[in-house]
Enzyme design. Sequence first.
Site, PDB file in Angstrom:
ATOM      1  N   CYS A 328       0.814  -1.217   0.000  1.00  0.00           N
ATOM      2  CA  CYS A 328       0.000   0.000   0.000  1.00  0.00           C
ATOM      3  C   CYS A 328       0.840   1.256   0.000  1.00  0.00           C
ATOM      4  CB  CYS A 328      -0.822   0.114   1.279  1.00  0.00           C
ATOM      5  SG  CYS A 328      -2.020  -1.140   1.507  1.00  0.00           S
ATOM      6  N   ARG A 424     -13.709  -5.445 -15.315  1.00  0.00           N
ATOM      7  CA  ARG A 424     -14.859  -4.993 -14.528  1.00  0.00           C
ATOM      8  C   ARG A 424     -15.719  -3.997 -15.281  1.00  0.00           C
ATOM      9  NH1 ARG A 424     -11.340  -4.517  -9.368  1.00  0.00           N
ATOM     10  NH2 ARG A 424     -11.515  -2.290  -9.590  1.00  0.00           N
TER      11      ARG A 424
HETATM   12  N1  LIG Z   1      -6.924  -1.084   2.540  1.00  0.00           N
HETATM   13  C1  LIG Z   1      -6.264  -0.131   1.978  1.00  0.00           C
HETATM   14  O1  LIG Z   1      -5.511   0.596   2.626  1.00  0.00           O
HETATM   15  C2  LIG Z   1      -6.386   0.127   0.523  1.00  0.00           C
HETATM   16  C3  LIG Z   1      -6.901  -0.802  -0.319  1.00  0.00           C
HETATM   17  N2  LIG Z   1      -6.945  -0.603  -1.677  1.00  0.00           N
HETATM   18  C4  LIG Z   1      -7.470  -1.653  -2.537  1.00  0.00           C
HETATM   19  O2  LIG Z   1      -7.387  -1.221  -3.886  1.00  0.00           O
HETATM   20  C5  LIG Z   1      -8.592  -1.479  -4.588  1.00  0.00           C
HETATM   21  C6  LIG Z   1      -9.214  -0.195  -5.080  1.00  0.00           C
HETATM   22  O3  LIG Z   1      -9.605   0.590  -3.981  1.00  0.00           O
HETATM   23  P1  LIG Z   1     -10.409   1.936  -4.166  1.00  0.00           P
HETATM   24  O4  LIG Z   1      -9.713   2.785  -5.159  1.00  0.00           O
HETATM   25  O5  LIG Z   1     -10.671   2.506  -2.835  1.00  0.00           O
HETATM   26  O6  LIG Z   1     -11.757   1.356  -4.834  1.00  0.00           O
HETATM   27  P2  LIG Z   1     -13.211   1.964  -4.987  1.00  0.00           P
HETATM   28  O7  LIG Z   1     -13.858   1.143  -6.020  1.00  0.00           O
HETATM   29  O8  LIG Z   1     -13.888   2.103  -3.696  1.00  0.00           O
HETATM   30  O9  LIG Z   1     -12.946   3.423  -5.486  1.00  0.00           O
HETATM   31  C7  LIG Z   1     -12.487   3.786  -6.785  1.00  0.00           C
HETATM   32  C8  LIG Z   1     -13.099   5.142  -7.139  1.00  0.00           C
HETATM   33  O10 LIG Z   1     -14.430   4.924  -7.581  1.00  0.00           O
HETATM   34  C9  LIG Z   1     -15.350   5.737  -6.859  1.00  0.00           C
HETATM   35  N3  LIG Z   1     -16.642   5.042  -6.782  1.00  0.00           N
HETATM   36  C10 LIG Z   1     -16.924   3.905  -6.101  1.00  0.00           C
HETATM   37  N4  LIG Z   1     -18.217   3.550  -6.275  1.00  0.00           N
HETATM   38  C11 LIG Z   1     -18.764   4.480  -7.082  1.00  0.00           C
HETATM   39  C12 LIG Z   1     -20.062   4.666  -7.645  1.00  0.00           C
HETATM   40  N5  LIG Z   1     -21.068   3.809  -7.380  1.00  0.00           N
HETATM   41  N6  LIG Z   1     -20.257   5.728  -8.430  1.00  0.00           N
HETATM   42  C13 LIG Z   1     -19.258   6.587  -8.705  1.00  0.00           C
HETATM   43  N7  LIG Z   1     -18.022   6.472  -8.217  1.00  0.00           N
HETATM   44  C14 LIG Z   1     -17.764   5.424  -7.427  1.00  0.00           C
HETATM   45  C15 LIG Z   1     -14.647   5.969  -5.527  1.00  0.00           C
HETATM   46  O11 LIG Z   1     -15.118   7.102  -4.847  1.00  0.00           O
HETATM   47  C16 LIG Z   1     -13.206   6.114  -5.965  1.00  0.00           C
HETATM   48  O12 LIG Z   1     -12.926   7.424  -6.404  1.00  0.00           O
HETATM   49  C17 LIG Z   1      -9.452  -2.271  -3.620  1.00  0.00           C
HETATM   50  O13 LIG Z   1      -9.211  -3.638  -3.863  1.00  0.00           O
HETATM   51  C18 LIG Z   1      -8.941  -1.875  -2.254  1.00  0.00           C
HETATM   52  O14 LIG Z   1      -9.127  -2.901  -1.297  1.00  0.00           O
HETATM   53  C19 LIG Z   1      -6.516   0.567  -2.205  1.00  0.00           C
HETATM   54  C20 LIG Z   1      -6.003   1.540  -1.422  1.00  0.00           C
HETATM   55  C21 LIG Z   1      -5.902   1.402   0.018  1.00  0.00           C
HETATM   56  O1  LIG Z   2      -3.039   1.055  -0.306  1.00  0.00           O
HETATM   57  C1  LIG Z   2      -3.284  -0.008  -0.859  1.00  0.00           C
HETATM   58  N1  LIG Z   2      -3.043  -0.090  -2.163  1.00  0.00           N
HETATM   59  C2  LIG Z   2      -3.289  -1.191  -2.883  1.00  0.00           C
HETATM   60  O2  LIG Z   2      -3.033  -1.222  -4.084  1.00  0.00           O
HETATM   61  C3  LIG Z   2      -3.814  -2.308  -2.180  1.00  0.00           C
HETATM   62  N2  LIG Z   2      -4.172  -3.539  -2.580  1.00  0.00           N
HETATM   63  C4  LIG Z   2      -4.603  -4.172  -1.444  1.00  0.00           C
HETATM   64  N3  LIG Z   2      -4.487  -3.388  -0.395  1.00  0.00           N
HETATM   65  C5  LIG Z   2      -4.792  -3.698   1.001  1.00  0.00           C
HETATM   66  O3  LIG Z   2      -3.678  -4.397   1.557  1.00  0.00           O
HETATM   67  C6  LIG Z   2      -4.142  -5.610   2.171  1.00  0.00           C
HETATM   68  C7  LIG Z   2      -3.061  -6.677   2.169  1.00  0.00           C
HETATM   69  O4  LIG Z   2      -1.984  -6.253   2.964  1.00  0.00           O
HETATM   70  P1  LIG Z   2      -0.752  -7.214   3.337  1.00  0.00           P
HETATM   71  O5  LIG Z   2      -0.027  -7.536   2.070  1.00  0.00           O
HETATM   72  O6  LIG Z   2       0.092  -6.413   4.269  1.00  0.00           O
HETATM   73  O7  LIG Z   2      -1.330  -8.431   3.983  1.00  0.00           O
HETATM   74  C8  LIG Z   2      -5.362  -5.950   1.343  1.00  0.00           C
HETATM   75  O8  LIG Z   2      -6.204  -6.865   1.990  1.00  0.00           O
HETATM   76  C9  LIG Z   2      -5.985  -4.598   1.097  1.00  0.00           C
HETATM   77  O9  LIG Z   2      -6.749  -4.114   2.170  1.00  0.00           O
HETATM   78  C10 LIG Z   2      -4.017  -2.220  -0.819  1.00  0.00           C
HETATM   79  N4  LIG Z   2      -3.768  -1.085  -0.162  1.00  0.00           N
HETATM   80  K   LIG Z   3       1.982   0.480   3.627  1.00  0.00           K
END
Ligand SMILES: NC(=O)C1=CN([C@@H]2O[C@H](COP(=O)(O)OP(=O)(O)OC[C@H]3O[C@@H](n4cnc5c(N)ncnc54)[C@H](O)[C@@H]3O)[C@@H](O)[C@H]2O)C=CC1
Ligand SMILES: O=c1[nH]c(=O)c2[nH+]cn([C@@H]3O[C@H](COP(=O)(O)O)[C@@H](O)[C@H]3O)c2[nH]1
Ligand SMILES: [K+]
Length: 509
Positions: A328, A424
Amino acid sequence: MGSMAAAIDDIADGFTAAQLFGQGTTYTYDDVIFLPGHIDFGAHEVDLSSHLTRTLKLATPIVSSPMDKVTEAEMAITMAMMGGMGFLHYNMTAEEQVQQAKRVKQHVPGFVTRPATLAPQSTIADFESLKATRDVRGVCITEDGQPGSRLLGVVTSRDTDFLNDRLTPLSEVMTRDLDTASESASVEQVLEQLKKSKRKLLPVVSSQGQLVRVATKATFLEEQRAPRRAATSVDSAGRLLLGAAVGTRADDRARVDALRAADAVDAVILDSSQGDSTYQLDMLAYLKKAHPELQVICGNVVTGRQARSLIDGGADALRVGMGSGSICTTQEVCAVGRGQATAVYQVSRMANARGVPTIADGGIQNSGHIVKALSLGASTVMCGSLLAGTTEAPGEYFMVDGVRVKAYRGMGSLEAMAKGSEARYHSDTQNLKIAQGVSGTVRDKGSIRNQIPFLAQAVRQGFQDMGVRSVSGAHAALKQGAVMLEARSSAAQAEGNIHDMHSFNKVRW
Ligand SMILES: NC(=O)C1=CN([C@@H]2O[C@H](COP(=O)(O)OP(=O)(O)OC[C@H]3O[C@@H](n4cnc5c(N)ncnc54)[C@H](O)[C@@H]3O)[C@@H](O)[C@H]2O)C=CC1
Ligand SMILES: O=c1[nH]c(=O)c2[nH+]cn([C@@H]3O[C@H](COP(=O)(O)O)[C@@H](O)[C@H]3O)c2[nH]1
Ligand SMILES: [K+]
């Protein structure tokens, strides 16, 4: 002496979680350490069973992350077999996700889940490269080289070891006179046949001779190696439990409808880095109405306020973590997130009081981090990097600088997003893509069949040291302020790690 003893008893040893996490500093797992409790039970007595959601309970509180280099059918099958559960990623079309989900639900324990197959015109060189990238000992030769087509023969190393011409077609070396089992035979009948057979591998075929699955002696023996394995996670019909990730866009409603129409998932994760959004609340409201039996996991969240909003909307569990994952870059790119220990504690405090379990997601690097997450209120942990690079993770092994690795990447990496928007949305919906994750490789970690039982045993020992007999016991102690902990200075962290060694070999188990 009497008054001295009383004075010593008065000394407060450590801090409660409420004290430590209420100071204005955000902490992660490595920042904190628990003080030991009193042991009056064996580590084997520790009960790790725990709720994943309001209604789903697991014997092993570990689930695999919905990431395209972590969880497809094979990982999900094996996670459930080990008492945990897998969440299929959704960087694929809805049809592909349904197919993967069906494979998990139709899995028969004891059999190879993804039999290796090649075509008759494939060569010995093809077989060698298959052996190098997938841990297979033998391969089934089918008409078109895919499982599901007519079985023609079997090739094992014994058939190819002394042949020099690597371009020899497998049709020339394969064993054609095969022992096979019928698709209609019971597991016990197949096992009996396998025991009697001199061969290591027994293909199961349909009445038309198509390859359905494969039984091997090694798989049966591995799966019988109790007591290392926890109770398999199964639904009310005895099929393996399974979850899937979905998004919050209009298409995602149809995706969940398709997964449920195939009766193929028990829970869905609404997959987002920031779960407290109108998009997620709307999707949650739709799902609760359209599929009341389905467990809906919302997230990700790191604050009590975000948690409350989703719990009010009907969430069945919350996924906790923003920026803590190994791949991340969210905290760097967006300046939003929270230290994972603080996030797990604060979200769980709110959620557990409302009867909603939490999943500590991201940043789990070792068994100690699992002990910390569960003791700070999480009911289960979700792992990405810990499970990437295993035999069950999607993708093939390759060599980098003499090390055997598999690819691992964030779902917010440019590479994963490019793949995702194809599958998707069929088109690019955002013209300026900002990466929130990286793409790279992790070492070969072997099979999770070995890794998970050892992790679970290490967690039991951690609980024993803390004087805690179960996950629910840990949560009760936390609530009563009976779990004592301290923040570790950087010198204390260095002391807690290996130090002053000229060289050492860190063998974990
Ligand atoms: N756990 C973590 O710290 C993080 C995880 N991720 C992972 O990366 C992937 C992508 O994450 P996100 O970018 O947060 O995905 P997301 O699909 O929630 O968001 C992508 C964009 O689409 C927008 N969006 C979502 N639903 C919408 C709707 N119905 N209509 C219009 N706009 C909409 C959101 O506001 C955002 O700007 C996921 O698999 C997530 O788990 C990404 C960053 C941080
Ligand atoms: O900031 C982020 N950018 C990404 O591209 C991303 N992809 C996954 N995830 C999140 O990280 C989790 C896995 O973390 P670990 O490898 O540490 O187990 C996952 O389970 C997610 O919550 C992301 N977070
Ligand atoms: K990190």
